[in-house]
Design an enzyme around this catalytic site. Structure first.
Site, PDB file in Angstrom:
ATOM      1  N   TYR A 130       0.836  -1.211   0.000  1.00 18.08           N
ATOM      2  CA  TYR A 130       0.000   0.000   0.000  1.00 18.08           C
ATOM      3  C   TYR A 130       0.871   1.262   0.000  1.00 18.08           C
ATOM      4  CZ  TYR A 130      -3.750   3.079   1.809  1.00 18.08           C
ATOM      5  OH  TYR A 130      -4.668   4.083   2.005  1.00 18.08           O
TER       6      TYR A 130
ATOM      7  N   LYS B 178       1.000   4.067  -2.861  1.00 19.51           N
ATOM      8  CA  LYS B 178       0.617   5.446  -2.540  1.00 19.51           C
ATOM      9  C   LYS B 178       1.772   6.418  -2.805  1.00 19.51           C
ATOM     10  CE  LYS B 178      -3.681   5.087  -1.191  1.00 19.51           C
ATOM     11  NZ  LYS B 178      -4.734   5.489  -2.152  1.00 19.51           N
TER      12      LYS B 178
HETATM   13  N1  LIG Z   1      -9.870   6.326   5.240  1.00 18.70           N
HETATM   14  C1  LIG Z   1      -8.643   6.755   5.487  1.00 18.70           C
HETATM   15  O1  LIG Z   1      -8.310   7.141   6.639  1.00 18.70           O
HETATM   16  C2  LIG Z   1      -7.637   6.805   4.390  1.00 18.70           C
HETATM   17  C3  LIG Z   1      -6.318   7.162   4.711  1.00 18.70           C
HETATM   18  C4  LIG Z   1      -5.380   7.265   3.683  1.00 18.70           C
HETATM   19  C5  LIG Z   1      -5.766   7.019   2.379  1.00 18.70           C
HETATM   20  N2  LIG Z   1      -7.054   6.652   2.095  1.00 18.70           N
HETATM   21  C6  LIG Z   1      -7.389   6.386   0.704  1.00 18.70           C
HETATM   22  O2  LIG Z   1      -8.616   7.032   0.403  1.00 18.70           O
HETATM   23  C7  LIG Z   1      -9.303   6.285  -0.615  1.00 18.70           C
HETATM   24  C8  LIG Z   1     -10.701   5.966  -0.126  1.00 18.70           C
HETATM   25  O3  LIG Z   1     -10.590   5.211   1.051  1.00 18.70           O
HETATM   26  P1  LIG Z   1     -11.824   4.817   1.972  1.00 18.70           P
HETATM   27  O4  LIG Z   1     -11.290   4.767   3.339  1.00 18.70           O
HETATM   28  O5  LIG Z   1     -12.997   5.674   1.659  1.00 18.70           O
HETATM   29  O6  LIG Z   1     -12.065   3.312   1.449  1.00 18.70           O
HETATM   30  P2  LIG Z   1     -13.390   2.429   1.348  1.00 18.70           P
HETATM   31  O7  LIG Z   1     -12.954   1.015   1.306  1.00 18.70           O
HETATM   32  O8  LIG Z   1     -14.311   2.838   2.418  1.00 18.70           O
HETATM   33  O9  LIG Z   1     -13.986   2.845  -0.074  1.00 18.70           O
HETATM   34  C9  LIG Z   1     -13.264   2.534  -1.247  1.00 18.70           C
HETATM   35  C10 LIG Z   1     -14.228   2.183  -2.345  1.00 18.70           C
HETATM   36  O10 LIG Z   1     -13.464   1.846  -3.513  1.00 18.70           O
HETATM   37  C11 LIG Z   1     -14.097   0.776  -4.176  1.00 18.70           C
HETATM   38  N3  LIG Z   1     -13.095   0.058  -4.989  1.00 18.70           N
HETATM   39  C12 LIG Z   1     -12.070  -0.710  -4.546  1.00 18.70           C
HETATM   40  N4  LIG Z   1     -11.374  -1.182  -5.564  1.00 18.70           N
HETATM   41  C13 LIG Z   1     -11.956  -0.717  -6.696  1.00 18.70           C
HETATM   42  C14 LIG Z   1     -11.659  -0.857  -8.073  1.00 18.70           C
HETATM   43  N5  LIG Z   1     -10.628  -1.600  -8.514  1.00 18.70           N
HETATM   44  N6  LIG Z   1     -12.458  -0.217  -8.972  1.00 18.70           N
HETATM   45  C15 LIG Z   1     -13.509   0.525  -8.550  1.00 18.70           C
HETATM   46  N7  LIG Z   1     -13.844   0.667  -7.250  1.00 18.70           N
HETATM   47  C16 LIG Z   1     -13.063   0.080  -6.336  1.00 18.70           C
HETATM   48  C17 LIG Z   1     -14.670  -0.091  -3.062  1.00 18.70           C
HETATM   49  O11 LIG Z   1     -15.733  -0.914  -3.517  1.00 18.70           O
HETATM   50  C18 LIG Z   1     -15.096   0.960  -2.034  1.00 18.70           C
HETATM   51  O12 LIG Z   1     -16.460   1.283  -2.162  1.00 18.70           O
HETATM   52  C19 LIG Z   1      -8.458   5.038  -0.872  1.00 18.70           C
HETATM   53  O13 LIG Z   1      -7.628   5.254  -1.976  1.00 18.70           O
HETATM   54  C20 LIG Z   1      -7.615   4.927   0.387  1.00 18.70           C
HETATM   55  O14 LIG Z   1      -6.429   4.221   0.165  1.00 18.70           O
HETATM   56  C21 LIG Z   1      -7.984   6.522   3.077  1.00 18.70           C
END
Ligand SMILES: NC(=O)c1ccc[n+]([C@@H]2O[C@H](COP(=O)([O-])OP(=O)(O)OC[C@H]3O[C@@H](n4cnc5c(N)ncnc54)[C@H](O)[C@@H]3O)[C@@H](O)[C@H]2O)c1
Length: 310
Positions: free
Chosen positions: A168, A172
């Site tokens: 990851y 990233k």
């Molecule tokens: N939540 C956090 O604290 C956090 C921190 C750092 C980075 N992020 C990044 O933010 C973004 C959103 O994270 P989140 O926490 O809302 O995640 P989440 O899992 O709640 O939502 C992600 C969504 O992406 C969809 N998805 C996954 N793979 C896919 C693909 N190949 N094609 C289309 N859709 C796909 C999933 O079905 C899901 O609905 C991600 O890139 C994550 O790495 C989140």
């Protein structure tokens, strides 16, 4: 007139979590939204993308669902074509979809590595590739800047590293490199490229860290809705000159990160010997280096020592 009236946005992974908040927010600002998400409730129920599209439509907005895997090259092209075919153009590409497959590096499987790199890194580049081609063609036809916006989603794991997340964090970090490079390349078309590293309570983070406590009567720092206003701002004309920037966005905080500054340096017009470097390394990193008492040691001895280590 709303700030994004008439604009067309694609938000990937917009069926849940941060992407869902962002899609709803861009819609409230007036944008028509392609809601991409390949996920379904419990793996087989209603599609997450459909749920968000319904929510947007019920609030009077315009949206269409896209169910494809963002890392599928042809599907990424089809998604850009869908935005143009359905709403007449494309102004905003917000790459957000992501997965985690956490494991300590010495136990990680090839599939866990490949899947995370593919969904995040290729899943950011593939839509970028076809959106950029679309905007380039627009500039060629109209002679005017495209005023496009690309926003990527990285993570502090990619900026600082994080235990159990070599796949990851690598993906990233790659996204920030993609951002810095695409920003330079797309500037001449009037397209900005920026990256956020968010922090929020979502299905992803609750799946990793367990249920979060939601505070009552005080500011909910972990609410994913806190992220969207900064995204909205980056999409407006007021942000037309902001490109190639990395922001950490969390609660009520937006931090502008600086790219790798040089902290200290040794430099000369000749190569160094390892004996010289032991001395020079101590000079520029005094707190981090300890000269072995019997230096220089024989590298063969070092290897032999490590083989016997537990
Ligand atoms: N939540 C956090 O604290 C956090 C921190 C750092 C980075 N992020 C990044 O933010 C973004 C959103 O994270 P989140 O926490 O809302 O995640 P989440 O899992 O709640 O939502 C992600 C969504 O992406 C969809 N998805 C996954 N793979 C896919 C693909 N190949 N094609 C289309 N859709 C796909 C999933 O079905 C899901 O609905 C991600 O890139 C994550 O790495 C989140």
């Amino acid at each position: 007139m709303r700030l994004l009236e008439g604009k067309v946005a694609i938000v990937t992974g917009a069926g849940q979590g941060i992407g869902k908040s962002e899609a709803l927010y861009l819609s409230k600002l007036g944008a028509a939204v392609v809601v991409n998400d390949r996920g379904r409730e419990n793996g087989k129920g209603q599609s997450f993308a459909d749920q968000v599209v319904n929510e947007i439509k019920q609030a009077g907005g315009a949206a269409v669902a896209n169910y494809s895997d963002v890392s599928d090259w042809n599907a990424a092209k089809a998604m850009i074509d869908q935005a143009v075919g359905t709403f007449g153009g494309l102004d905003i590409l917000l790459c957000n979809a992501g997965i985690v497959r956490d494991r300590v590096c010495y136990n990680m499987s090839e599939a866990e590595w490949d899947d995370v790199i593919r969904v995040h890194l290729k899943g950011h580049f593939a839509p970028t590739r076809f959106a950029a081609a679309y905007w380039r063609e627009q500039v060629r036809q109209t002679g005017k800047p495209a005023s496009g916006r690309i926003i990527y989603t990285s993570s502090e794991a990619g900026l600082f590293g994080h235990f159990g997340q070599v796949n990851y964090a690598s993906a990233k970090a790659g996204i920030t490199g993609l951002c810095l490079t695409a920003a330079v390349k797309l500037e001449k078309f009037g397209v900005t490229v920026n990256t956020i590293s968010p922090r929020a309570r979502t299905p992803m983070t609750e799946g990793t860290f367990g249920k979060f406590v939601v505070p009552h009567g005080q500011f909910d720092e972990q609410n994913p809705d806190n992220i969207a206003p900064w995204i909205g701002f980056l999409c407006t004309d007021a942000a037309a000159n902001i490109s190639g920037q990395i922001f950490v966005v969390y609660g009520g905080t937006v931090s502008l990160m600086s790219p790798w500054p040089t902290k200290a340096e040794i430099k000369r017009q000749a190569a160094w010997t390892i004996e010289e470097l032991v001395v020079e390394a101590q000079r520029i990193m005094p707190g981090l280096t300890a000269r072995p008492p019997d230096f220089p040691v024989n590298p063969v001895d070092l290897l032999a020592g490590s083989q016997g280590a537990p």
